[in-house]
Enzyme design. Structure first.
Site, PDB file in Angstrom:
ATOM      1  NE  ARG A   1      -3.656   0.468   1.871  1.00 18.96           N
ATOM      2  CZ  ARG A   1      -5.034   0.469   2.276  1.00 18.96           C
ATOM      3  NH1 ARG A   1      -5.336   1.445   3.577  1.00 18.96           N
ATOM      4  NH2 ARG A   1      -6.058   0.059   2.022  1.00 18.96           N
TER       5      ARG A   1
ATOM      6  CD  GLN B   1     -13.007  -1.876  -0.870  1.00 21.70           C
ATOM      7  OE1 GLN B   1     -11.868  -1.765   0.091  1.00 21.70           O
ATOM      8  NE2 GLN B   1     -14.134  -2.459  -0.693  1.00 21.70           N
TER       9      GLN B   1
HETATM   10  N1  NVA Z   1      -9.947   6.467  -1.397  1.00 27.51           N
HETATM   11  C1  NVA Z   1      -9.702   6.155  -0.043  1.00 27.51           C
HETATM   12  C2  NVA Z   1      -9.843   4.748   0.193  1.00 27.51           C
HETATM   13  C3  NVA Z   1      -9.427   4.240   1.513  1.00 27.51           C
HETATM   14  C4  NVA Z   1      -9.654   2.576   1.618  1.00 27.51           C
HETATM   15  C5  NVA Z   1      -8.059   6.471   0.232  1.00 27.51           C
HETATM   16  O1  NVA Z   1      -7.246   6.240  -0.713  1.00 27.51           O
HETATM   17  O2  NVA Z   1      -7.814   7.171   1.271  1.00 27.51           O
HETATM   18  N1   CP Z   2     -11.200  -0.462   2.416  1.00 29.54           N
HETATM   19  C1   CP Z   2     -10.113  -0.380   2.797  1.00 29.54           C
HETATM   20  O1   CP Z   2      -9.032  -0.581   2.170  1.00 29.54           O
HETATM   21  O2   CP Z   2      -9.840  -0.162   4.288  1.00 29.54           O
HETATM   22  P1   CP Z   2      -8.574  -0.210   4.878  1.00 29.54           P
HETATM   23  O3   CP Z   2      -7.863   1.457   4.533  1.00 29.54           O
HETATM   24  O4   CP Z   2      -8.820   0.011   6.444  1.00 29.54           O
HETATM   25  O5   CP Z   2      -7.333  -0.959   4.583  1.00 29.54           O
END
Ligand code: NVA
Ligand code: CP
Length: 307
Positions: A105, A135
């Site tokens: 991530r 997701q």
């Molecule tokens: N669009 C959001 C999704 C979090 C799971 C972000 O990137 O913060």
């Molecule tokens: N939806 C999702 O990716 O959640 P987190 O940010 O908690 O991993």
């Protein structure tokens, strides 16, 4: 050594492979619910690298790998050399010699693409600024569970044209459904950034009510994604009319489902009566991250299995 398969963008998998994964997710979920041991990845290890916060992604990958018989190792940029400027290419060489599969991530998509080019093992995108493919794997599996095949259906995306939106748009091209997008002015979809081939599977609407009209699925996400916090005040003002509420759900089909990747901000992008209401499937959606990612890791490491 054969080149590993990665899952960096949704379109890295074909529609045939996705059909396999959705069916495999169903099998894996059923076995898990019946407490049947399923250890195809015994002695394998997953490295998870987080440059941004997470609850669901960390938990579903870590628990998922353990349930498949393997183990998971958590790294973050605060207390590894990744945060001190070690080149991503060098990190990829080293990490992929000590593990069997990697989930990352991070910020720009370019970081994960560079990592994957230098990795000996499969790399999975656990969210970048541009995409969140795991997701949408879970979201589509959830739709199939509740409503059947997604082909030909209409998804309404209300709000920011962010990583989750881009991934819905890619998925629509691969799996042949439609996405109706409504964003405030200045936040429109950028087709190239979304990695689209064309504009056949999506339409932009100035008015969110028009986007929601007759949709089979209505979905949204936070107005400010991770990494964009400096814009928060401005976004609160710009997005005020892009809230999914009961009236918007009424514009969709009577049996439309509501999804949100979570975490959610009740009173901003969605009202409490929608996310906590009868059309919402957000808890199934969150749970399905676990089952679909187990199927994904099994597929990337072992290919198709039919046990
Ligand atoms: N669009 C959001 C999704 C979090 C799971 C972000 O990137 O913060
Ligand atoms: N939806 C999702 O990716 O959640 P987190 O940010 O908690 O991993």
């Amino acid at each position: 050594m054969a080149a590993p398969r990665h899952f960096l963008q949704f379109k890295d998998l074909s529609s045939d492979e996705l059909d396999y994964l959705f069916e495999r997710s169903r099998v894996i979920k059923t076995r898990f619910k019946a407490y049947q041991r399923h250890w195809p990845l015994q002695d394998r290890s997953l490295v998870m690298i987080f440059e941004k916060a997470s609850t669901r992604t960390r938990l579903s990958f870590e628990a998922g790998m353990q349930q498949l018989g393997g183990s998971a190792i958590y790294l973050n940029t605060r207390d590894s050399q990744l945060g001190r400027g070690e080149p991503v290419e060098d990190a990829a060489q080293v990490i992929s010699r000590m593990s069997d599969i990697v989930m990352i991530r991070t910020f720009e998509q370019d970081i994960i693409e560079r990592f994957a080019r230098h990795s000996r093992v499969p790399v999975i995108n656990g969210l970048t600024n541009e995409y969140h493919p795991c997701q949408i794997l879970a979201d589509i599996f959830t739709f199939i569970e509740h409503r059947g095949p997604i082909r030909g259906k209409t998804v309404a995306w209300i709000g920011d044209s962010n990583n989750v939106c881009n991934t819905w748009l890619q998925a629509a091209e691969v799996l042949d459904f439609n996405v109706h997008v409504s964003t405030p002015p200045g936040y429109e979809v950028e087709a190239e950034r979304a990695g689209l081939y064309g504009t056949d599977h999506f339409e932009q609407f100035a008015d969110p009510m028009d986007a929601a009209r007759d949709a089979d699925l209505v979905t949204t996400d936070v107005w400010t994604s991770m990494g964009f916090e400096a814009e928060n005040e401005e976004r609160l003002r710009d997005f005020a009319d892009w809230q999914v509420d009961v009236e918007m759900m009424r514009a969709a089909k009577p049996d439309a489902v509501f999804m949100h990747c979570l975490p959610a901000h009740r009173g901003e992008e969605v009202t409490a009566d929608v996310i906590d209401g009868s059309q919402s499937v957000v808890w199934d959606e969150a749970e399905n991250r676990l089952h679909t990612q187990k199927a994904l890791m099994e597929f990337l490491l072992l290919g198709r299995v039919n046990d």
